[in-house]
Design a protein around this motif. Sequence first.
Motif, PDB file in Angstrom:
ATOM      1  N   TYR A   1       0.819  -1.217   0.000  1.00  0.00           N
ATOM      2  CA  TYR A   1       0.000   0.000   0.000  1.00  0.00           C
ATOM      3  C   TYR A   1       0.852   1.266   0.000  1.00  0.00           C
ATOM      4  O   TYR A   1       0.607   2.207  -0.745  1.00  0.00           O
ATOM      5  CB  TYR A   1      -0.954   0.009   1.193  1.00  0.00           C
ATOM      6  N   ALA A   2       1.888   1.276   0.815  1.00  0.00           N
ATOM      7  CA  ALA A   2       2.743   2.467   0.922  1.00  0.00           C
ATOM      8  C   ALA A   2       3.842   2.500  -0.135  1.00  0.00           C
ATOM      9  O   ALA A   2       4.556   3.497  -0.246  1.00  0.00           O
ATOM     10  CB  ALA A   2       3.374   2.544   2.305  1.00  0.00           C
ATOM     11  N   LYS A   3       3.993   1.412  -0.895  1.00  0.00           N
ATOM     12  CA  LYS A   3       5.046   1.300  -1.907  1.00  0.00           C
ATOM     13  C   LYS A   3       6.425   1.508  -1.281  1.00  0.00           C
ATOM     14  O   LYS A   3       7.275   2.229  -1.803  1.00  0.00           O
ATOM     15  CB  LYS A   3       4.833   2.321  -3.030  1.00  0.00           C
ATOM     16  N   SER A   4       6.638   0.859  -0.137  1.00  0.00           N
ATOM     17  CA  SER A   4       7.912   0.968   0.566  1.00  0.00           C
ATOM     18  C   SER A   4       8.602  -0.388   0.583  1.00  0.00           C
ATOM     19  O   SER A   4       7.950  -1.434   0.649  1.00  0.00           O
ATOM     20  CB  SER A   4       7.705   1.451   2.002  1.00  0.00           C
ATOM     21  N   PHE A   5       9.930  -0.364   0.531  1.00  0.00           N
ATOM     22  CA  PHE A   5      10.721  -1.595   0.484  1.00  0.00           C
ATOM     23  C   PHE A   5      11.769  -1.549   1.596  1.00  0.00           C
ATOM     24  O   PHE A   5      12.434  -0.534   1.799  1.00  0.00           O
ATOM     25  CB  PHE A   5      11.400  -1.713  -0.886  1.00  0.00           C
TER      26      PHE A   5
END
Length: 232
Positions: A147-151
Amino acid sequence: MENNKILIVDDEDPIRQFMKINLDYQGYQTVEAASGEEAIKVFEAERPAVAILDIMLPGISGYEVCEKIRDISPMTGIIMVSAKSQDIDKILGLEKGADDYIIKPFNPQELILRIRSLMRRVNLTSNQDKEKTKQTITDGPFTLDIYAKSFFKNDKEIDVTPTEFTILENFINNKGKAMTRDEIMAMTWGNNYSNDTKIVDVNIRRIRAKIEDNPAKPEYIETVWGTGYRWK
């Protein structure tokens, strides 16, 4: 609400207007800049989802603008535009952090298709999709927040581009499978994408530089000779 704002950067007014007319007609919001320095100022003020950057600009080049935008906002989509067709120009743009490139002169419909593909990777999952989508994917030391497009690696966030995030998501969801460059292109850019497969290799090289302890001896993204790549 999805961000559909696009920054058009080109020093030639007719070209900017050509892109603006076509993008406005498709329902996108557009903002413009005629130089590299102006592009940075407009970007910081407007925070578009996608930037279309001409390489040859007065002042700082499109390459430098690309790097500065990446420093400010890693998840902004970037398409480089060049009048040159040499591989070195394409590869340099991708190495600087661009998600895609397009060569002048181009059909406006081709640009629209590239932008639609990139917008899907840039924008957050819609509320409807959010309910259906698993919020995180975890594999070994890696976590993707869909959802947050975080890795993350070992709980430390790593800045990745929208394209790199999508490639990583597809890799982890297909762990152990040897995927061809054409498969990776189709899963990342879409079936109608027409650029050559070098774009895959450059993105893999960028990802390895970010996630591997020793990119020269990759532990996670394995090259499968004669085929493509595999997430180990």
